[in-house]
Design an enzyme around this catalytic site. Structure first.
Site, PDB file in Angstrom:
ATOM      1  N   TRP A  93     -19.806 -30.622   9.080  1.00  0.00           N
ATOM      2  CA  TRP A  93     -18.856 -29.988   8.163  1.00  0.00           C
ATOM      3  C   TRP A  93     -17.727 -29.304   8.933  1.00  0.00           C
ATOM      4  O   TRP A  93     -17.968 -28.682   9.962  1.00  0.00           O
ATOM      5  CB  TRP A  93     -19.592 -28.962   7.291  1.00  0.00           C
ATOM      6  CG  TRP A  93     -18.732 -28.280   6.270  1.00  0.00           C
ATOM      7  CD1 TRP A  93     -17.809 -28.864   5.455  1.00  0.00           C
ATOM      8  CD2 TRP A  93     -18.721 -26.886   5.946  1.00  0.00           C
ATOM      9  NE1 TRP A  93     -17.223 -27.915   4.641  1.00  0.00           N
ATOM     10  CE2 TRP A  93     -17.759 -26.698   4.919  1.00  0.00           C
ATOM     11  CE3 TRP A  93     -19.431 -25.777   6.419  1.00  0.00           C
ATOM     12  CZ2 TRP A  93     -17.489 -25.445   4.367  1.00  0.00           C
ATOM     13  CZ3 TRP A  93     -19.158 -24.533   5.868  1.00  0.00           C
ATOM     14  CH2 TRP A  93     -18.206 -24.371   4.848  1.00  0.00           C
TER      15      TRP A  93
ATOM     16  N   TYR B 216     -17.453 -34.901   3.446  1.00  0.00           N
ATOM     17  CA  TYR B 216     -16.864 -34.311   4.644  1.00  0.00           C
ATOM     18  C   TYR B 216     -15.733 -35.202   5.161  1.00  0.00           C
ATOM     19  O   TYR B 216     -15.956 -36.366   5.538  1.00  0.00           O
ATOM     20  CB  TYR B 216     -17.905 -34.113   5.741  1.00  0.00           C
ATOM     21  CG  TYR B 216     -18.976 -33.089   5.437  1.00  0.00           C
ATOM     22  CD1 TYR B 216     -18.866 -32.212   4.362  1.00  0.00           C
ATOM     23  CD2 TYR B 216     -20.120 -32.993   6.228  1.00  0.00           C
ATOM     24  CE1 TYR B 216     -19.853 -31.282   4.084  1.00  0.00           C
ATOM     25  CE2 TYR B 216     -21.107 -32.050   5.958  1.00  0.00           C
ATOM     26  CZ  TYR B 216     -20.976 -31.208   4.882  1.00  0.00           C
ATOM     27  OH  TYR B 216     -21.964 -30.287   4.616  1.00  0.00           O
TER      28      TYR B 216
ATOM     29  N   GLU C  90     -23.544 -21.718  23.594  1.00  0.00           N
ATOM     30  CA  GLU C  90     -23.705 -20.327  23.156  1.00  0.00           C
ATOM     31  C   GLU C  90     -24.709 -20.224  22.015  1.00  0.00           C
ATOM     32  O   GLU C  90     -25.629 -19.403  22.033  1.00  0.00           O
ATOM     33  CB  GLU C  90     -22.343 -19.791  22.711  1.00  0.00           C
ATOM     34  CG  GLU C  90     -22.371 -18.482  21.940  1.00  0.00           C
ATOM     35  CD  GLU C  90     -22.276 -17.258  22.834  1.00  0.00           C
ATOM     36  OE1 GLU C  90     -22.248 -16.150  22.280  1.00  0.00           O
ATOM     37  OE2 GLU C  90     -22.247 -17.422  24.066  1.00  0.00           O
TER      38      GLU C  90
END
Length: 324
Positions: free
Chosen positions: A21, A54, A294
């Site tokens: 998305w 999408y 991360e």
């Protein structure tokens, strides 16, 4: 990476997953997608989420082409898509038997795959009887086009009705629901859906763990980074709804908790979602490799969420819903 059963099914999905998305087709092309997907695999992700809506289907094409070019073994992947918004025609949207069958076949063609692991009903369709949808999703499974089916942003009542129909007709019910879930949006997952976990073994693949980036702490009312999601023209309205004083104050109160644990606010927020035992997988999003690296460190934060830390988080956000 930990792998959890998708609800009560035997399908194993990575505790953290990756969704297309916003990024695929809007910010990311095939070449960049290959880098991102490989980074996900390097960190143990096996579950990749998409939807026919999408980037108007382009996200599925990019994901499919990237996977094909990398030569990945299909059995090592869990691929899902969602059906509801397939086009502008009167039968190109919704959950009629016609659109479910045509939508799934179109998604498979765009992804260049023989089957999907999970197909979701992207929203509930008030204009189609739920029985028609349940029968259509079972037809898709019988044809081998998908292995499991689920719902996304359905109410507990609608999921219960779907399961009642499935049991009455000796058909397969939805094994998974895909709701929004984060520190700022908790009502459905923690209250409304409570009976579903025991009654039907529903699993959750939750989306927006960072509340569209608000829970990274990078936004303020007067600061929207140029390369961020909220800077995209299509997301200006969402930015206006999200970047309000009360929400930003909650984010500020969370920052010292993350700092005390020695983790980023994003890692804390993702870990908090993943620590819910009813969540099979948390769908993360990223347009850059560094963001994936991360986010994946959130796995290491989960053991740090002791009862005392969770109490501090609750005091900061004060969003815990009352049980229905």
């Amino acid at each position: 990476m930990q792998y959890n059963n998708l609800g009560k099914s035997g399908l194993k999905v990575s505790q953290l997953s990756y969704g297309a998305w916003v990024s695929f087709g809007n910010q990311v092309d095939v070449k960049e997608a290959k880098v991102l997907l490989q980074c996900c695999r390097d960190h143990g992700i096996n579950f990749f989420d998409n939807a026919e809506v999408y980037a108007s289907g382009r996200a599925e094409e990019i994901m499919g082409q990237a996977i094909w070019e990398m030569g990945w073994k299909r059995s090592e992947l869990v691929i899902s898509t969602k059906i509801f918004w397939g086009g502008m025609g009167p039968n190109d949207k919704g959950l009629s038997r016609k659109h479910i069958v045509e939508g799934v076949k179109a998604s498979l063609k765009r992804l260049d795959m023989e089957y999907l692991d999970v197909v979701y009903c992207h929203r509930a369709d008030p204009s189609t009887p739920i029985e028609e949808t349940v029968r259509a999703m079972n037809f898709v499974i019988e044809k081998g086009w998908a292995l499991y089916w689920g719902t996304s942003e359905w109410s507990a009542q609608q999921i219960t009705e779907a399961w009642g129909i499935a049991l009455r007709l000796d058909l397969i019910g939805p094994v998974v629901e895909q709701p929004e879930y984060n520190l700022l949006s908790r009502q459905k997952v923690e209250s409304e859906y409570s009976p579903l976990y025991n009654n039907y073994g529903i699993g959750l693949t939750t989306w927006s763990p960072l509340a569209s980036g608000v829970l990274t702490g990078k936004y303020s009312k007067d600061n929207v980074p140029a390369n961020s999601r909220f800077a995209l023209e299509n997301y200006k309205n969402l930015a206006n709804r999200s970047l309000v004083d009360d929400t930003l104050l909650k984010v500020e109160k969370l920052k010292p908790i993350a700092l005390e644990l020695g983790v980023s606010l994003a890692q804390l927020s993702i870990a908090w979602c993943a620590s819910n035992p009813n969540v099979s997988s948390v769908i993360t999003g990223a347009s850059k490799e560094a963001q994936i690296v991360e986010n994946m460190k959130a796995i290491e934060v989960i053991p740090k969420l002791t009862p005392s830390v969770l109490e501090k988080i609750e005091a900061a956000v004060q969003t815990k819903p009352k049980l229905i």
